[in-house]
Design an enzyme around this catalytic site. Structure first.
Site, PDB file in Angstrom:
ATOM      1  N   ARG A  92       0.849  -1.202   0.000  1.00 50.59           N
ATOM      2  CA  ARG A  92       0.000   0.000   0.000  1.00 50.59           C
ATOM      3  C   ARG A  92       0.879   1.244   0.000  1.00 50.59           C
ATOM      4  O   ARG A  92       2.095   1.172   0.160  1.00 50.59           O
ATOM      5  CB  ARG A  92      -0.910   0.019   1.234  1.00 50.59           C
ATOM      6  CG  ARG A  92      -0.141   0.040   2.545  1.00 50.59           C
ATOM      7  CD  ARG A  92      -0.974   0.501   3.721  1.00 50.59           C
ATOM      8  NE  ARG A  92      -0.262   0.273   4.981  1.00 50.59           N
ATOM      9  CZ  ARG A  92       0.730   1.010   5.448  1.00 50.59           C
ATOM     10  NH1 ARG A  92       1.161   2.066   4.754  1.00 50.59           N
ATOM     11  NH2 ARG A  92       1.324   0.721   6.595  1.00 50.59           N
ATOM     12  N   GLY A  93       0.235   2.400  -0.142  1.00 50.73           N
ATOM     13  CA  GLY A  93       0.948   3.650   0.021  1.00 50.73           C
ATOM     14  C   GLY A  93       1.129   3.968   1.489  1.00 50.73           C
ATOM     15  O   GLY A  93       0.605   3.275   2.371  1.00 50.73           O
ATOM     16  N   ASP A 128       3.444   5.150   5.072  1.00 51.05           N
ATOM     17  CA  ASP A 128       4.613   4.715   5.832  1.00 51.05           C
ATOM     18  C   ASP A 128       4.216   3.597   6.796  1.00 51.05           C
ATOM     19  O   ASP A 128       3.524   2.667   6.403  1.00 51.05           O
ATOM     20  CB  ASP A 128       5.228   5.924   6.562  1.00 51.05           C
ATOM     21  CG  ASP A 128       6.709   5.763   6.844  1.00 51.05           C
ATOM     22  OD1 ASP A 128       7.040   5.015   7.775  1.00 51.05           O
ATOM     23  OD2 ASP A 128       7.528   6.382   6.150  1.00 51.05           O
ATOM     24  N   CYS A 135       3.069   6.669  10.842  1.00 52.76           N
ATOM     25  CA  CYS A 135       3.012   7.233   9.489  1.00 52.76           C
ATOM     26  C   CYS A 135       4.229   8.087   9.170  1.00 52.76           C
ATOM     27  O   CYS A 135       4.206   8.902   8.240  1.00 52.76           O
ATOM     28  CB  CYS A 135       1.724   8.032   9.278  1.00 52.76           C
ATOM     29  SG  CYS A 135       0.234   7.059   9.560  1.00 52.76           S
TER      30      CYS A 135
END
Length: 239
Positions: free
Chosen positions: A88-89, A91, A191
């Site tokens: 996924r995108g 962090d 994140c």
């Protein structure tokens, strides 16, 4: 355009098992779209929405920095937590008990082909749900997800988001802290955003526990309205 969405609540399920299941549903939709294009057909593509609660796990997105995980494998083992690099995108994110995780696996060709609008709608679903509990959820510029007290020294995230999309088919989704153990967030830089706190709905409401099923129903109500979707609940669960 098929706006029917198959809803499954997977209960308490291992992250990797659920990820594999997501991948299978995702691949089925993408394969059907490819076949439709090849054959010149218009067979309707399905849509899915999965609810799940995971055992302790940290996941790192494609663009993530492993240094944002602040502990080693030994500490993870002591904390009964797992770690995965995923597609996924975003962090690093934590999932665990007391958190509602939602995975919409949608063919956006059935709704709208705009990934930014998709993310804003997921955020809006959370914001509208928080409003029902008397809380003002907000967006933070450049930081996907839902926050409280944005623009103040007390800004804190209550819902993280990270998605993958290919051929306008989505997977992964959101993690909404309801009765979460916030101590696990100390093991990472959430994140990749430093100096901002994380919170949970029960903490904000000053309650020991919040009814997670009640929250799910509120989320689904707003999802249906925002996406103009028809939800079809399925009792089938992955083994």
């Amino acid at each position: 355009m098929n706006k029917k969405v198959r809803l499954q609540d997977l209960g308490y399920k291992d992250y990797k098992e659920t990820w594999d299941y997501q991948e299978a549903l995702f691949k089925n939709i993408v394969d059907l779209k490819i076949e439709n294009r090849r054959q010149g057909t218009q067979l309707p593509t399905p849509n899915h929405f999965l609810f799940v609660e995971h055992p302790h796990v940290f996941t790192l997105g494609k663009s993530g920095d492993i240094s944002n995980l602040l502990v080693d494998e030994k500490v993870l083992e002591q904390k009964n937590a797992k770690f995965y690099k995923i597609n996924r995108g975003g962090d690093i994110t934590y999932h665990g008990p007391g958190q509602i995780v939602g995975y919409p696996i949608l063919d956006l060709d059935n709704f709208f082909t705009d990934i930014h609008k998709y993310l804003r709608f997921l955020e809006e679903m959370i914001i509208l749900t928080l409003a029902e509990y008397g809380l003002k959820g907000e967006r933070s510029d450049g930081e996907t997800g839902v926050w409280l007290d944005v623009g103040t020294p007390f800004a804190r995230k209550i819902c993280a988001m990270g998605v993958r999309a290919s051929r306008w088919v989505t997977m992964h989704g959101f993690a909404f802290n309801i009765n979460a153990d916030l101590g696990y967030f100390d093991l990472m830089i959430p994140c990749g955003i430093k100096d901002k706190a994380v919170t949970s709905l029960n903490v904000e409401l000053g309650k020991q526990q919040v009814d997670m099923d009640e929250v799910k129903q509120k989320l689904l109500k707003h999802f249906k309205t925002l996406f103009e979707a028809e939800l079809i609940e399925e009792k089938i669960k992955i083994s």
